[in-house]
Design an enzyme around this catalytic site. Structure first.
Site, PDB file in Angstrom:
ATOM      1  N   ALA A  73       0.830  -1.209   0.000  1.00 62.57           N
ATOM      2  CA  ALA A  73       0.000   0.000   0.000  1.00 62.57           C
ATOM      3  C   ALA A  73       0.868   1.264   0.000  1.00 62.57           C
ATOM      4  CB  ALA A  73      -0.942  -0.002   1.201  1.00 62.57           C
ATOM      5  N   THR A  74       2.021   1.205   0.626  1.00 65.51           N
ATOM      6  CA  THR A  74       2.915   2.372   0.609  1.00 65.51           C
ATOM      7  C   THR A  74       3.257   2.753  -0.832  1.00 65.51           C
ATOM      8  OG1 THR A  74       3.890   1.827   2.748  1.00 65.51           O
ATOM      9  CG2 THR A  74       5.220   3.202   1.289  1.00 65.51           C
ATOM     10  N   ASN A 153      -5.891   3.363  10.483  1.00 58.46           N
ATOM     11  CA  ASN A 153      -5.173   2.222  11.051  1.00 58.46           C
ATOM     12  C   ASN A 153      -4.960   2.321  12.559  1.00 58.46           C
ATOM     13  OD1 ASN A 153      -3.558   4.327   9.648  1.00 58.46           O
ATOM     14  ND2 ASN A 153      -1.878   3.397  10.778  1.00 58.46           N
ATOM     15  N   HIS A 203      -0.252  -7.909   3.378  1.00 60.28           N
ATOM     16  CA  HIS A 203       0.011  -8.387   4.745  1.00 60.28           C
ATOM     17  C   HIS A 203      -0.984  -7.871   5.776  1.00 60.28           C
ATOM     18  CE1 HIS A 203       2.187  -4.925   6.743  1.00 60.28           C
ATOM     19  NE2 HIS A 203       2.235  -4.527   5.484  1.00 60.28           N
ATOM     20  N   THR A 242      10.222  -7.089 -12.181  1.00 61.03           N
ATOM     21  CA  THR A 242       9.582  -8.398 -12.308  1.00 61.03           C
ATOM     22  C   THR A 242       8.491  -8.555 -11.260  1.00 61.03           C
ATOM     23  OG1 THR A 242      11.657  -9.288 -13.120  1.00 61.03           O
ATOM     24  CG2 THR A 242      10.037 -10.890 -12.325  1.00 61.03           C
ATOM     25  N   CYS A 328       3.422   5.340  17.810  1.00 62.11           N
ATOM     26  CA  CYS A 328       2.679   4.330  17.047  1.00 62.11           C
ATOM     27  C   CYS A 328       3.606   3.580  16.120  1.00 62.11           C
ATOM     28  CB  CYS A 328       1.536   4.966  16.295  1.00 62.11           C
ATOM     29  SG  CYS A 328       1.746   5.037  14.542  1.00 62.11           S
TER      30      CYS A 328
HETATM   31  C1  LIG Z   1      -0.191  -0.849   6.618  1.00 62.19           C
HETATM   32  C2  LIG Z   1      -0.784   0.335   5.943  1.00 62.19           C
HETATM   33  C3  LIG Z   1      -0.148   0.917   4.833  1.00 62.19           C
HETATM   34  C4  LIG Z   1       1.171   0.418   4.314  1.00 62.19           C
HETATM   35  O1  LIG Z   1       1.052  -0.809   3.684  1.00 62.19           O
HETATM   36  P1  LIG Z   1       2.371  -1.614   3.265  1.00 62.19           P
HETATM   37  O2  LIG Z   1       1.832  -2.704   2.395  1.00 62.19           O
HETATM   38  O3  LIG Z   1       2.993  -2.084   4.521  1.00 62.19           O
HETATM   39  O4  LIG Z   1       3.230  -0.673   2.496  1.00 62.19           O
HETATM   40  C5  LIG Z   1      -0.745   2.003   4.249  1.00 62.19           C
HETATM   41  N1  LIG Z   1      -1.899   2.501   4.711  1.00 62.19           N
HETATM   42  C6  LIG Z   1      -2.537   1.969   5.763  1.00 62.19           C
HETATM   43  C7  LIG Z   1      -3.838   2.549   6.210  1.00 62.19           C
HETATM   44  C8  LIG Z   1      -1.997   0.867   6.417  1.00 62.19           C
HETATM   45  O5  LIG Z   1      -2.633   0.365   7.475  1.00 62.19           O
END
Ligand SMILES: *Cc1c(COP(=O)(O)O)cnc(C)c1O
Length: 396
Positions: A73-74, A153, A203, A242, A328
């Site tokens: 997500a990052t 989060n 994850h 890849t 956090c």
């Molecule tokens: C964990 C999280 C991310 C980051 O996700 P990664 O896959 O670890 O890069 C981004 N946004 C929120 C709200 C998250 O909880």
């Protein structure tokens, strides 16, 4: 019951054994590079990636051509925020976000600010909520993107994606949501939502680390993102490198399971969560719920235990894995930017603990955590169990 108890499911989750099993062949006998077009090894890997893409698309209710694999997500957040700012330079240079976003959104915006992009970070109310009207008021003719998370989060508060997205549509502004926490926990038919981009992470949903995806709505005229990683032109040139084949396969399986089990699982975890809050707030004085009382993730409980330092409480809860509000992110010793944004008094921030429930949480664990927390708070407050007054300070 096994100790320590894991109650930090917002930080990460274990890989579900069903997910792992689906992934394993792609590490060994099916190890091909999906970009190898000349032989069977490549074809098999490519087929697996495309199957994964279509499973993800189906669960989200979108087209498989709208899914791009990333490392998490990052990266998805970076790609959409930076990629759009670059590609829409001629249209405008204003982004709207919020003070409670994940660091990957806030820091992407901050970096763009350094290079001249105008960013509005909306303030939130005491529950971490943003009124859709705040978004409307912040939009200018130069606004190209609104980026607001689906679920927070730390405090679990949900944003009103439908109303916010509808306002964006009215004003012809693109809307991105970071759904890393929300996906698989709250119902989201992405295809029918007024959302143009959506980030997910493996994850957080019992899939592997290092894989994620970005949904990019296909619309006319087509939205172009400037890639942030250049190279061999993988993922239609949007994300070179890849593809993580076992990761993609695992993400798809994880999302599929999350979709199937969401209704039952949400009900189960909400009941655990509500029991914990009920017990904390009846057995202890001076406890406060952080985040929205009802409009929140079913598996999130964020509580301040006044007159107790969160770090001392964590230390005392040495057989329970939870997170504190004062730091956090372990990489960042500063108090949580989310709790600060709620305008809470310092002692409420310093005494905040985040409990995150998940797939492997059990009633025994919930009972154990309640008992340990109540004991520890009472001990740290130096009060005897027998002298406390039964009084509810704050209830949901
Ligand atoms: C964990 C999280 C991310 C980051 O996700 P990664 O896959 O670890 O890069 C981004 N946004 C929120 C709200 C998250 O909880």
């Amino acid at each position: 019951m096994k100790l320590p108890v894991y109650m930090d499911y917002h930080a990460t989750t274990p890989v579900d054994s069903r997910v792992l099993e689906t992934m394993l062949p792609y590490f060994t006998e099916k190890f091909g590079n999906p970009a190898s077009k000349n032989h069977q090894f490549g074809w098999i890997a490519e087929e697996a990636v495309e199957r994964a893409r279509s499973i993800i698309a189906k669960v989200l209710g979108v087209d498989s051509g709208e899914i791009v694999f990333t490392s998490g997500a990052t990266e998805s957040n970076n790609l959409v925020i930076k990629g759009l700012t670059d590609s829409l330079r001629s249209k405008g240079n204003h982004i709207i976000s919020a003070v409670t976003e994940h660091k990957s959104v806030i820091d992407s915006c901050r970096r763009l600010q350094k290079y001249g992009t105008d960013v509005t970070f909306l303030q939130v109310d005491q529950y971490g909520t943003i009124a859709p009207e705040q978004v409307r008021r912040a939009i200018t003719p130069k606004t190209i993107l609104v980026t607001l998370m689906a679920a927070n989060n730390e405090i679990g508060t949900l944003h009103n994606l439908f109303d916010i997205g509808s306002i964006c549509r009215e004003h012809n502004v693109l809307f991105h949501t970071d759904a890393a926490q929300a996906i698989g926990k709250v119902f989201m038919d992405v295809g029918s939502m007024p959302v143009d981009f959506l980030s997910i992470s493996g994850h957080k949903i019992y899939g592997p680390k290092g894989i994620g995806a970005l949904f990019i709505r296909n619309k006319q005229p087509k939205v172009r993102l400037t890639p942030q990683i250049d190279g061999g032109g993988h993922e239609k040139g949007l994300r070179s490198g890849t593809v993580n084949v076992p990761g993609a396969v695992g993400l798809a399986k994880a999302l599929e399971i999350a979709g199937e089990e969401m209704t039952n699982e949400s009900t189960r975890l909400r009941a655990y969560r509500d029991t914990m809050w009920k017990e904390f707030s009846t057995q202890l004085q001076d406890v406060f719920l952080n985040g929205h009382p009802t409009n929140r993730l079913p598996n999130n409980l964020n509580v301040s235990f006044l007159n107790v330092e969160d770090s001392a409480l964590m230390m005392s809860l040495n057989d329970i894995a939870v997170s504190t509000g004062s730091a956090c992110s372990t990489l960042d010793p500063a108090p949580s930017h989310v709790l600060k944004a709620l305008n809470l008094p310092p002692d409420r921030i310093q005494s905040a603990i985040r409990f995150g429930l998940g797939r492997y949480s059990t009633p025994e664990e919930v009972e154990y955590v309640i008992k340990r927390v109540v004991e520890s708070v009472e001990k740290l407050r130096g009060r005897s169990k027998f002298t406390r007054k039964h009084e509810t300070i704050n209830s949901v």
